[in-house]
Design an enzyme around this catalytic site. Structure first.
Site, PDB file in Angstrom:
ATOM      1  N   LYS A  38       0.819  -1.205   0.000  1.00 35.40           N
ATOM      2  CA  LYS A  38       0.000   0.000   0.000  1.00 35.40           C
ATOM      3  C   LYS A  38       0.857   1.260   0.000  1.00 35.40           C
ATOM      4  O   LYS A  38       0.473   2.265  -0.597  1.00 35.40           O
ATOM      5  CB  LYS A  38      -0.941   0.010   1.200  1.00 35.40           C
ATOM      6  CG  LYS A  38      -0.197   0.163   2.471  1.00 35.40           C
ATOM      7  CD  LYS A  38      -1.025   0.542   3.643  1.00 35.40           C
ATOM      8  CE  LYS A  38      -0.013   0.742   4.728  1.00 35.40           C
ATOM      9  NZ  LYS A  38      -0.400   1.435   5.860  1.00 35.40           N
ATOM     10  N   THR A  39       2.013   1.209   0.629  1.00 29.81           N
ATOM     11  CA  THR A  39       2.879   2.394   0.612  1.00 29.81           C
ATOM     12  C   THR A  39       3.314   2.683  -0.812  1.00 29.81           C
ATOM     13  O   THR A  39       3.358   3.835  -1.243  1.00 29.81           O
ATOM     14  CB  THR A  39       4.122   2.152   1.485  1.00 29.81           C
ATOM     15  OG1 THR A  39       3.698   1.602   2.720  1.00 29.81           O
ATOM     16  CG2 THR A  39       4.858   3.446   1.730  1.00 29.81           C
ATOM     17  N   ASP A 224      -3.643   7.590   4.807  1.00 32.10           N
ATOM     18  CA  ASP A 224      -3.135   6.247   5.072  1.00 32.10           C
ATOM     19  C   ASP A 224      -3.782   5.724   6.359  1.00 32.10           C
ATOM     20  O   ASP A 224      -4.203   6.506   7.202  1.00 32.10           O
ATOM     21  CB  ASP A 224      -1.605   6.339   5.232  1.00 32.10           C
ATOM     22  CG  ASP A 224      -0.952   4.973   5.192  1.00 32.10           C
ATOM     23  OD1 ASP A 224      -1.634   4.009   4.824  1.00 32.10           O
ATOM     24  OD2 ASP A 224       0.239   4.892   5.517  1.00 32.10           O
ATOM     25  N   GLU A 225      -3.839   4.417   6.511  1.00 30.12           N
ATOM     26  CA  GLU A 225      -4.379   3.787   7.730  1.00 30.12           C
ATOM     27  C   GLU A 225      -5.774   4.329   8.074  1.00 30.12           C
ATOM     28  O   GLU A 225      -6.057   4.668   9.223  1.00 30.12           O
ATOM     29  CB  GLU A 225      -3.443   4.030   8.930  1.00 30.12           C
ATOM     30  CG  GLU A 225      -1.995   3.635   8.703  1.00 30.12           C
ATOM     31  CD  GLU A 225      -1.730   2.158   8.909  1.00 30.12           C
ATOM     32  OE1 GLU A 225      -2.708   1.384   9.000  1.00 30.12           O
ATOM     33  OE2 GLU A 225      -0.554   1.794   8.954  1.00 30.12           O
ATOM     34  N   GLN A 255      -7.168  -4.633  10.129  1.00 32.05           N
ATOM     35  CA  GLN A 255      -6.056  -4.184  10.970  1.00 32.05           C
ATOM     36  C   GLN A 255      -6.450  -2.994  11.841  1.00 32.05           C
ATOM     37  O   GLN A 255      -5.591  -2.234  12.293  1.00 32.05           O
ATOM     38  CB  GLN A 255      -4.847  -3.834  10.102  1.00 32.05           C
ATOM     39  CG  GLN A 255      -4.272  -5.044   9.399  1.00 32.05           C
ATOM     40  CD  GLN A 255      -2.994  -4.730   8.651  1.00 32.05           C
ATOM     41  OE1 GLN A 255      -1.977  -4.385   9.240  1.00 32.05           O
ATOM     42  NE2 GLN A 255      -3.059  -4.816   7.339  1.00 32.05           N
ATOM     43  N   ARG A 605       2.772 -10.232  10.355  1.00 30.80           N
ATOM     44  CA  ARG A 605       4.103  -9.603  10.361  1.00 30.80           C
ATOM     45  C   ARG A 605       5.169 -10.583   9.901  1.00 30.80           C
ATOM     46  O   ARG A 605       6.281 -10.197   9.566  1.00 30.80           O
ATOM     47  CB  ARG A 605       4.489  -9.111  11.772  1.00 30.80           C
ATOM     48  CG  ARG A 605       3.574  -8.087  12.437  1.00 30.80           C
ATOM     49  CD  ARG A 605       3.334  -6.904  11.590  1.00 30.80           C
ATOM     50  NE  ARG A 605       2.061  -7.066  10.895  1.00 30.80           N
ATOM     51  CZ  ARG A 605       1.708  -6.355   9.845  1.00 30.80           C
ATOM     52  NH1 ARG A 605       2.512  -5.447   9.373  1.00 30.80           N
ATOM     53  NH2 ARG A 605       0.551  -6.559   9.251  1.00 30.80           N
TER      54      ARG A 605
END
Length: 721
Positions: A38-39, A224-225, A255, A605
DNA sequence: GGTAGCACCAAAAGC
DNA sequence: TGGTGCTACC
C-alpha cells in the site's frame, strides 16, 4: 535528478495497484491487505499526480498517523520525484490541523502561537480543575475524567454539546470539569491534541471563508491507515473533500486495532456510503509471507463479522508450517524462544530479522532476562518517550513559558524546578490572586506582596520572575540551541542534577545534552527557525522518530500494537492464552473482534517462520494463573499448523520439590547423535530420533512409544550404552 | 517545604 | 511482581 516516468513506475505495479494509482478523480477506497504494497500505491499515486497530470505539489495533502510514516513517505517521494517532493503536504493529522489552526486561530479567540499540551499536561490540568471544583478525587479520578473529555472531543462534542447529553451523575461532573478544562486551556492560549482536530473542524464548519480556502487548496487528499481514524478525523476529511471530491483512503478494516483510543472501524466500512460514487479496489496479493502464514491469517480473520471480504495470497509457496507450542510456564516459554532464536541464528538468520511479540509490556521482563542469560542481543521497542522524560519536559516547559507567558501549566511545572523554595502554598496564593484580579499566573508573579506571601516566598518568587524576564530577553537574541543551553545554565538545572551524583541523574544530564543536540539539528534544517516553530514541531514529535538507530543484529521485542506496519523473517508471539490474548478485559467488553484483528496483525508480520506459544501456568502480577490456550489457536487451519507440547521441565513434579525453583541451564550436555539410546529422569529409556540446532532433541520413549521434544539444557537426559 | 515509606493497582499508544 | 502517588513525618 530522478524524474519518474509513467512507463517505469507503472511497470512496477500489479493490476490492482495500477488501477489504484490511475483512478485519480473521485473518491477512492483502497482496501490494502497486510503486505500488499500500500505504501507503494500511495507514493506512486502522488508521483503520478505530479509527473503525469501536472498537479502542483502543494495541491496534494497526504495524511498519515505518525511522523515516522510521514517521513518515510516523503523520503520515498523525494527519491522518485526529487526536490519538488518538499512542497507536498505530507503530514500527520495533527500537524496538518496544527498548520490550519495556526492560520485560523484568531477566529476562535486563540493566538497563533498557542501551546500544545501533551497527555501528562492534560491530566494535570484536569486534576487542577477537579480541585478547583472541589470534587472528591476518589470518586473522580483525573485519568478517567480526562479519558471522557478526550472521547468527547474525538466525537466533536464541545462542552456545551456534552452537557446536553449528560445521562448520569458522573457525566454531570465530567461536563462541569470539561467546561472548566476548556476554559483554562483557552486562558493559557493552549490546546490539547484532541483540540487540534476538534477546533480545526469547528473553524471549517463555522467560517465559510476558511472552509472554502482550505477546500480549494487541496485538489487531492490521501489518507493512510484509514481504519484508524476517529470521528473528528473523518469529519475533517469529509469537509476537505467536499469541493474537489478527490479523497483517497487507504486502509484495512482487518487491521483496525485502535478502538480504545477512539478509532471507529465504521469509517472504513462505510466509506462508500459517506463518499458517494466511490471506486473500491482491494489489494489481496501479499509480497511478504508464505501461504502457511497467510492461510492461518485468513482463517482466523474470517471469523470476524465487521469486515470486508478479502483473502490474502502470495507467490512465495507454502513455507514452513506455523507452530503452536505449549510450554509449562513463562520461564520455559522464554527459554524455548531463546533456544529457537539461537537455532535460527545458526541457520543464518540475523537477530534483526527476528521479533518477539507480546500482548502487554509486562510480559517482556521474563523474556529479556532469559535473552540476557542466553547472550542474545535484543532491543525493546516502547517504554518512556524521549520528550516525555521529566528533565526534557522541564526544559521544554521553560521554553513554553518564554514563548507563551500565559501558559499556566508549564509555568506551574517549572516554578519550583530546580528547587527554589516555591511550594504549593505559595503557588495557590498566587493562583488565587491571579484569579481574583483576572490576570494570568505569570503576571501575578509581579505582585507577590499583594498576593499575601511571606518574606521568604516574596524573595523566591521575585527571583523566579527576574530569571524568566532575563531569559526572555535572551530569547530575543539567541538561537534555539543556545537558548536551551542558557536556560539549563541559568536555572541551575544541570548543576542540580550533578549534585545528586547518581547514575540516574547522569542519565538525565545526557538526555538534556541530547535535547540540545536535537535543537541544533532543527536549527540547521528548519527554513525559518524560531522558538515558536521549534516548540510546535517538537510537541508533535514522538520517540519513534528520534531513536531510529536500530542495532543491526538485535532481536526486537515489542507489543503487537507496536509491530503494526513492520515485518520480520521470523516472529514469535508469546502468551497466546485466554485472559492474556484475548485479554480478560476485551472478553468482558465485547472486544473480541478487535482482539482477533490484533492477532491477525501479529500473524501477518511474519515472512517465513511463525511460532505461537502458550503456557499451562504463568506467574502474573505476583499470582500463579492457569490459562487455557487462546481460542484463536483453535481457529488456525489444521493443514498448515504443527502443534507441539514441550515437556522440558515436567520432571520437576516428580523430583525433589525443595529445589525445583531455580533451574540453571546445564553447561555440559551429553554429546548425542541420532539413534543414541538415552535415559530420562522420569520418562525412562528411549531413542534419539532427531537433533535440532538450539539444543533441542526429540526422543522416542520405549515405555509408550511416544515422541517428546526436549531441551538439552534442562532435560534430565543421560546417554546409555 | 522536602522526603521516606507505604498502600495501591495493573492492556494496547499515536499526536 | 514493579512502578507510582499520597500520607506521615522530619
Amino acid at each position: 535528478m530522478p524524474v519518474a516516468s509513467p512507463e517505469t513506475y507503472l511497470a512496477n505495479l500489479n493490476p490492482a495497484q495500477r488501477e489504484a494509482v490511475l483512478h485519480t478523480e473521485g473518491p477512492l477506497l483502497v482496501i490494502a491487505g497486510a503486505g500488499s504494497g500500500k505504501t507503494r500505491v500511495l507514493t506512486h499515486r502522488v508521483a503520478h499526480l505530479i509527473s503525469a497530470l501536472g498537479v502542483k505539489p502543494n495541491e496534494i495533502l497526504a495524511i498519515t498517523f505518525t511522523n515516522k510514516a510521514a517521513g518515510e513517505m516523503r523520503e520515498r517521494l523525494t527519491s522518485m520525484l526529487g526536490p519538488v517532493a518538499r512542497a507536498i503536504w505530507i503530514l500527520t493529522f495533527h500537524s496538518a490541523c496544527g498548520r490550519i489552526l495556526r492560520a485560523e486561530a484568531e477566529r476562535l479567540g486563540y493566538r497563533s502561537n498557542f501551546t500544545i499540551y501533551d497527555s501528562a499536561d492534560q491530566v494535570r490540568l484536569v486534576k487542577q480543575c477537579l480541585e478547583e471544583l472541589d470534587k472528591d478525587p476518589k470518586r473522580f479520578v483525573p485519568r478517567g475524567i480526562h479519558a471522557q473529555i478526550s472521547n468527547a472531543k474525538n466525537l466533536l462534542l464541545t462542552p456545551a454539546l456534552y452537557a446536553e447529553r449528560v445521562a448520569s451523575f458522573y457525566d454531570q461532573t465530567v461536563a462541569e470539569v470539561y467546561a472548566l478544562y476548556q476554559k483554562r486551556l483557552h486562558d493559557s492560549n493552549a490546546v490539547d491534541f484532541d483540540d487540534m482536530l476538534m477546533l480545526t473542524v469547528e473553524v471549517l464548519e463555522r467560517f465559510p471563508e476558511a472552509r472554502a480556502r482550505w477546500q480549494k487548496a487541496f485538489r487531492y487528499v490521501l489518507v493512510d491507515e484509514y481504519q484508524d481514524t476517529n470521528h473528528a478525523q473523518y469529519r475533517f476529511l469529509q469537509i476537505l473533500g467536499e469541493h474537489h471530491h478527490n479523497v483517497c483512503a487507504v486502509g484495512d478494516p482487518d487491521q483496525s486495532i485502535y478502538a480504545f483510543r477512539g478509532a471507529d472501524i465504521r469509517n472504513i466500512l462505510e466509506f462508500e456510503r459517506d463518499f458517494p460514487e466511490t471506486r473500491t479496489i482491494a489489494l489481496e496479493q501479499n509480497y511478504r509471507s508464505t501461504n502457511a502464514i497467510l492461510e492461518s491469517a485468513n482463517a482466523v480473520i474470517a471469523r470476524n463479522s465487521e469486515r470486508k471480504e478479502k483473502r490474502l495470497w502470495s507467490e512465495l509457496g507454502d513455507g514452513d508450517p506455523v507452530r503452536v507450542v505449549e510450554v509449562e510456564d513463562e520461564n520455559a516459554e522464554a527459554r524455548y524462544v531463546a533456544s529457537q532464536i539461537a537455532a535460527l541464528v545458526e541457520e543464518g538468520y540475523s537477530g534483526s530479522e527476528i521479533a518477539i511479540f507480546y500482548r502487554m509490556n509486562a510480559q517482556s521482563r521474563q523474556i529479556e532476562q532469559t535473552l540476557r542469560l542466553s547472550q542474545i542481543d535484543y532491543q525493546v521497542i516502547g517504554g518512556p518517550r524521549f520528550y516525555e522524560r521529566a528533565e526534557v519536559k522541564d526544559a521544554i516547559a521553560y521554553l513554553q513559558v518564554l514563548d507563551n507567558p500565559t501558559d499556566a501549566i508549564s509555568l506551574l511545572r517549572i516554578a519550583n524546578r530546580p528547587r527554589r523554595a516555591i511550594g504549593d502554598t505559595t503557588l495557590s496564593r498566587l493562583i488565587a490572586y491571579a484569579e481574583a484580579h483576572g490576570i494570568s499566573l505569570h503576571a501575578a508573579l509581579g505582585h507577590p506582596e499583594e498576593a499575601g506571601l511571606a518574606k521568604p516566598a516574596v524573595k523566591a518568587v521575585t527571583g523566579l520572575k527576574n530569571l524568566l524576564d532575563s531569559l526572555r530577553s535572551a530569547a530575543q537574541e539567541l538561537e534555539v540551541p543556545e537558548l536551551i543551553q542558557e536556560v539549563l545554565d541559568r536555572t541551575g538545572t544541570v548543576e542540580a542534577y550533578e549534585a545528586e551524583r547518581t547514575i540516574e541523574a547522569r542519565g538525565r544530564i545526557e538526555n538534556l545534552e541530547a535535547f540540545v543536540d536535537g535543537a541544533r539539528e532543527y536549527q540547521q534544517q528548519a527554513q525559518e527557525p524560531t522558538l515558536g516553530s521549534y516548540l510546535q514541531e517538537i510537541s508533535l514529535f514522538s520517540a519513534q522518530d528520534e531513536l531510529d538507530d536500530v542495532e543491526v543484529s538485535n532481536v526486537t521485542l515489542m507489543t503487537i500494537h507496536n509491530a503494526k506496519g513492520l515485518e520480520f523473517r521470523a516472529v514469535f508471539i508469546v502468551g497466546v492464552e485466554e485472559e492474556i490474548f484475548p485479554s480478560s478485559r476485551s472478553i468482558e467488553e465485547q472486544g473480541i473482534e478487535e482482539e482477533r484483528r490484533l492477532f491477525y496483525v501479529g500473524i501477518t508480520r511474519a515472512e517465513e517462520r511463525l511460532v505461537l506459544t502458550h503456557a499451562s501456568s504463568r506467574l502474573l502480577w505476583g499470582r500463579t494463573t492457569h490459562n487455557l490456550p487462546s481460542r484463536f489457536l483453535d481457529e488456525l487451519p489444521s493443514g498448515q499448523v504443527e502443534r507441539e507440547r514441550l515437556r522440558a521441565a515436567s520432571w520437576r513434579n516428580y523430583g525433589t520439590p525443595a529445589q525445583t525453583r531455580d533451574l540453571q541451564p546445564k553447561t555440559d550436555h551429553p554429546a548425542l547423535s541420532t539413534g543414541d539410546s538415552v535415559r530420562h529422569g522420569t520418562l525412562g529409556e528411549g531413542v534419539v530420533t532427531r537433533l535440532e540446532a538450539g539444543g533441542l532433541v526429540t526422543v522416542r520413549f520405549a515405555a509408550d512409544g511416544s515422541e517428546r521434544k526436549l531441551m538439552l539444557d534442562y532435560a534430565p537426559l543421560e546417554k546409555i550404552a
